[in-house]
Design an enzyme around this catalytic site. Structure first.
Site, PDB file in Angstrom:
ATOM      1  N   PRO A   9       9.571  13.335  -2.430  1.00 51.82           N
ATOM      2  CG  PRO A   9      10.910  11.617  -1.586  1.00 51.82           C
ATOM      3  CD  PRO A   9       9.822  12.571  -1.202  1.00 51.82           C
ATOM      4  CG  ASN A  10      12.315  10.724  -6.820  1.00 52.37           C
ATOM      5  OD1 ASN A  10      13.232  11.378  -7.306  1.00 52.37           O
ATOM      6  ND2 ASN A  10      12.509   9.790  -5.906  1.00 52.37           N
ATOM      7  NE  ARG A  17       9.583   7.999  -9.477  1.00 49.40           N
ATOM      8  CZ  ARG A  17       9.046   7.844  -8.290  1.00 49.40           C
ATOM      9  NH1 ARG A  17       8.131   8.684  -7.853  1.00 49.40           N
ATOM     10  NH2 ARG A  17       9.425   6.856  -7.512  1.00 49.40           N
ATOM     11  CE1 TYR A  22       4.797   5.981  -8.107  1.00 49.09           C
ATOM     12  CE2 TYR A  22       6.531   5.672  -9.722  1.00 49.09           C
ATOM     13  CZ  TYR A  22       6.040   5.498  -8.452  1.00 49.09           C
ATOM     14  OH  TYR A  22       6.793   4.838  -7.518  1.00 49.09           O
ATOM     15  CG  ASN A  73       2.260  10.985  -3.030  1.00 49.05           C
ATOM     16  OD1 ASN A  73       3.074  10.228  -2.506  1.00 49.05           O
ATOM     17  ND2 ASN A  73       1.835  10.836  -4.269  1.00 49.05           N
ATOM     18  CB  ALA A  76      10.781   6.992  -1.297  1.00 50.65           C
ATOM     19  CD  GLU A  97       0.205   6.772   3.948  1.00 51.16           C
ATOM     20  OE1 GLU A  97       0.690   5.878   3.234  1.00 51.16           O
ATOM     21  OE2 GLU A  97       0.101   6.672   5.187  1.00 51.16           O
ATOM     22  CG  HIS A  99       0.729   6.315  -1.432  1.00 50.59           C
ATOM     23  ND1 HIS A  99       2.003   6.804  -1.278  1.00 50.59           N
ATOM     24  CD2 HIS A  99       0.275   6.027  -0.190  1.00 50.59           C
ATOM     25  CE1 HIS A  99       2.308   6.805   0.003  1.00 50.59           C
ATOM     26  NE2 HIS A  99       1.278   6.348   0.686  1.00 50.59           N
ATOM     27  CG  LEU A 100       0.207   9.465  -8.016  1.00 52.02           C
ATOM     28  CD1 LEU A 100       1.532   9.901  -8.598  1.00 52.02           C
ATOM     29  CD2 LEU A 100      -0.947  10.066  -8.778  1.00 52.02           C
ATOM     30  NE  ARG A 106       4.942   0.275  -7.060  1.00 52.38           N
ATOM     31  CZ  ARG A 106       5.621   1.411  -7.060  1.00 52.38           C
ATOM     32  NH1 ARG A 106       5.097   2.497  -6.551  1.00 52.38           N
ATOM     33  NH2 ARG A 106       6.825   1.462  -7.583  1.00 52.38           N
TER      34      ARG A 106
END
Length: 149
Positions: A9-10, A17, A22, A73, A76, A97, A99-100, A106
């Protein structure tokens, strides 16, 4: 060899975004660059993105017997989706897995992954380069499995 890249998502909004987190590259550009690299490495790469958890589960299940590895990726859903975890585990397809952003630097809710403990590896925090590193890692893993190293 064939790999499947799944974006959750997103991620379709990359480039607009939260670029400070990102980056400014679009998902389309990331996928295009990764396909070029994959081709040079002799890997066919299929790309898929959805904002819907069920559609992502369907995609993973449909990959059974068709791909050698998954690069994911999950966005969420990384932190919330037992369904994605179960789909990945039920296929037995090795996955990385990715992630950017560095999820461990975070918010606390982003620091827990429901996918990480069964992944062959995790790449996080290198921006768009995370995709390339995930591809390299998955390919090296599969080559080492074939050679018994």
């Amino acid at each position: 060899m064939k790999f499947l890249l799944i974006n959750g998502p997103n991620l379709n909004l990359l480039g607009q975004r939260e670029p400070l987190i990102y980056g400014s590259e679009t998902l389309e550009k990331i996928e295009l660059n990764l396909k070029k690299k994959a081709k040079l490495l002799g890997v066919e790469l299929e790309c898929f993105q959805s904002n819907s958890e069920g559609t992502l589960v369907d995609c993973i299940q449909q990959a059974l017997g068709k791909v050698d590895a998954i690069l994911i990726n999950a966005g969420a859903y990384t932190h919330t989706s037992v369904a994605l975890r179960d789909a990945l585990l039920s296929t037995g397809i090795p996955y990385v897995e990715l992630h950017l952003s560095n999820t461990h630097s975070r918010e606390s809710f982003r620091q827990k992954s429901l996918l990480a403990d069964r992944a062959i590896g995790i790449v996080s925090g290198f921006g768009a380069m995370s995709y390339s590193l995930a591809l390299d890692g998955a390919l090296d893993f599969l080559k080492s499995q074939k050679s018994g190293v």
